[in-house]
Motif scaffolding. Structure first.
Motif, PDB file in Angstrom:
ATOM      1  N   TYR A  45     -35.599  19.981 -27.255  1.00 55.88           N
ATOM      2  CA  TYR A  45     -35.831  18.535 -27.390  1.00 55.88           C
ATOM      3  C   TYR A  45     -37.254  18.280 -27.898  1.00 55.88           C
ATOM      4  O   TYR A  45     -37.460  17.500 -28.830  1.00 55.88           O
ATOM      5  CB  TYR A  45     -35.607  17.850 -26.034  1.00 55.88           C
ATOM      6  CG  TYR A  45     -35.941  16.378 -26.050  1.00 55.88           C
ATOM      7  CD1 TYR A  45     -35.034  15.457 -26.555  1.00 55.88           C
ATOM      8  CD2 TYR A  45     -37.166  15.917 -25.589  1.00 55.88           C
ATOM      9  CE1 TYR A  45     -35.347  14.095 -26.583  1.00 55.88           C
ATOM     10  CE2 TYR A  45     -37.478  14.569 -25.615  1.00 55.88           C
ATOM     11  CZ  TYR A  45     -36.567  13.667 -26.120  1.00 55.88           C
ATOM     12  OH  TYR A  45     -36.878  12.335 -26.160  1.00 55.88           O
ATOM     13  N   LEU A  46     -38.223  18.935 -27.285  1.00 60.19           N
ATOM     14  CA  LEU A  46     -39.630  18.689 -27.620  1.00 60.19           C
ATOM     15  C   LEU A  46     -40.010  19.194 -29.008  1.00 60.19           C
ATOM     16  O   LEU A  46     -40.936  18.663 -29.625  1.00 60.19           O
ATOM     17  CB  LEU A  46     -40.539  19.350 -26.576  1.00 60.19           C
ATOM     18  CG  LEU A  46     -40.466  18.744 -25.179  1.00 60.19           C
ATOM     19  CD1 LEU A  46     -41.173  19.629 -24.169  1.00 60.19           C
ATOM     20  CD2 LEU A  46     -41.066  17.347 -25.168  1.00 60.19           C
ATOM     21  N   THR A  47     -39.305  20.211 -29.502  1.00 58.79           N
ATOM     22  CA  THR A  47     -39.656  20.801 -30.796  1.00 58.79           C
ATOM     23  C   THR A  47     -38.663  20.445 -31.899  1.00 58.79           C
ATOM     24  O   THR A  47     -38.738  20.978 -32.996  1.00 58.79           O
ATOM     25  CB  THR A  47     -39.754  22.338 -30.689  1.00 58.79           C
ATOM     26  OG1 THR A  47     -38.490  22.853 -30.248  1.00 58.79           O
ATOM     27  CG2 THR A  47     -40.847  22.755 -29.719  1.00 58.79           C
ATOM     28  N   ASN A  48     -37.722  19.540 -31.594  1.00 61.35           N
ATOM     29  CA  ASN A  48     -36.725  19.121 -32.592  1.00 61.35           C
ATOM     30  C   ASN A  48     -35.872  20.274 -33.108  1.00 61.35           C
ATOM     31  O   ASN A  48     -35.580  20.357 -34.293  1.00 61.35           O
ATOM     32  CB  ASN A  48     -37.388  18.443 -33.805  1.00 61.35           C
ATOM     33  CG  ASN A  48     -38.020  17.128 -33.444  1.00 61.35           C
ATOM     34  OD1 ASN A  48     -37.423  16.324 -32.753  1.00 61.35           O
ATOM     35  ND2 ASN A  48     -39.227  16.926 -33.900  1.00 61.35           N
ATOM     36  N   THR A  49     -35.523  21.184 -32.227  1.00 62.03           N
ATOM     37  CA  THR A  49     -34.680  22.312 -32.637  1.00 62.03           C
ATOM     38  C   THR A  49     -33.408  22.310 -31.803  1.00 62.03           C
ATOM     39  O   THR A  49     -33.288  21.587 -30.820  1.00 62.03           O
ATOM     40  CB  THR A  49     -35.411  23.655 -32.443  1.00 62.03           C
ATOM     41  OG1 THR A  49     -35.795  23.771 -31.071  1.00 62.03           O
ATOM     42  CG2 THR A  49     -36.646  23.753 -33.316  1.00 62.03           C
ATOM     43  N   GLY A  50     -32.467  23.148 -32.186  1.00 60.75           N
ATOM     44  CA  GLY A  50     -31.243  23.274 -31.402  1.00 60.75           C
ATOM     45  C   GLY A  50     -30.447  21.987 -31.367  1.00 60.75           C
ATOM     46  O   GLY A  50     -30.379  21.252 -32.347  1.00 60.75           O
TER      47      GLY A  50
END
Length: 143
Positions: A45-50
């Motif tokens: 969520y915090l790194t805009n991945t997955g």
């Protein structure tokens, strides 16, 4: 008080998340509460991945993260370690509060030794604890 742009709850217990969300909504400190079930989802969520790719205008970076210790996949300690390695701009302005039902004094001591953890609080989150967190870390937000 000026509202926080977002609060992120990291806890695998649905009942705990429900109670925390209700308290945060009742306190009126934010219009956006995101819930994830483990540290891995939180990092995504915090790194805009997955699975948590997002647009900042829709899901703003949390100003407050409430972090459980014991979770599957990636626990609170593992999250804190990985979080500390994120870019400063991904962490800037964010307060991480570890919430735990653990009565082990070693957990509190360990949390206080981690730069990523701003505070250690006992579960469950209460109105008083939430008010204390807001007063301690966001008092400059007050108008």
């Amino acid at each position: 008080m000026k509202k926080l742009n977002s609060v992120l709850l990291i806890d695998d217990d649905a009942a705990t998340n429900f109670i925390s969300k209700m308290l945060i909504k009742k306190a009126g400190i934010t219009d956006h509460i995101e819930t994830v079930l483990n540290g891995k989802q939180a990092l995504e969520y915090l790194t805009n991945t997955g699975d948590y790719e997002r647009l900042d205008s829709i899901y703003p970076k949390p100003m407050l993260i409430l972090l459980d210790i014991n979770m599957p996949i990636m626990d609170g300690w593992e999250f804190a370690e990985a979080y500390s390695k994120l870019n400063e701009n991904q962490k800037e302005g964010t307060v991480v509060v570890m919430l735990s039902s653990s009565l082990n004094p070693d957990d509190k001591e360990r949390a206080s030794s981690l730069p990523a953890i701003s505070s250690f609080q006992n579960k469950p989150l209460t109105t008083e604890r939430l008010t204390s967190i807001i007063d301690t870390f966001f008092s400059e937000q007050k108008e």
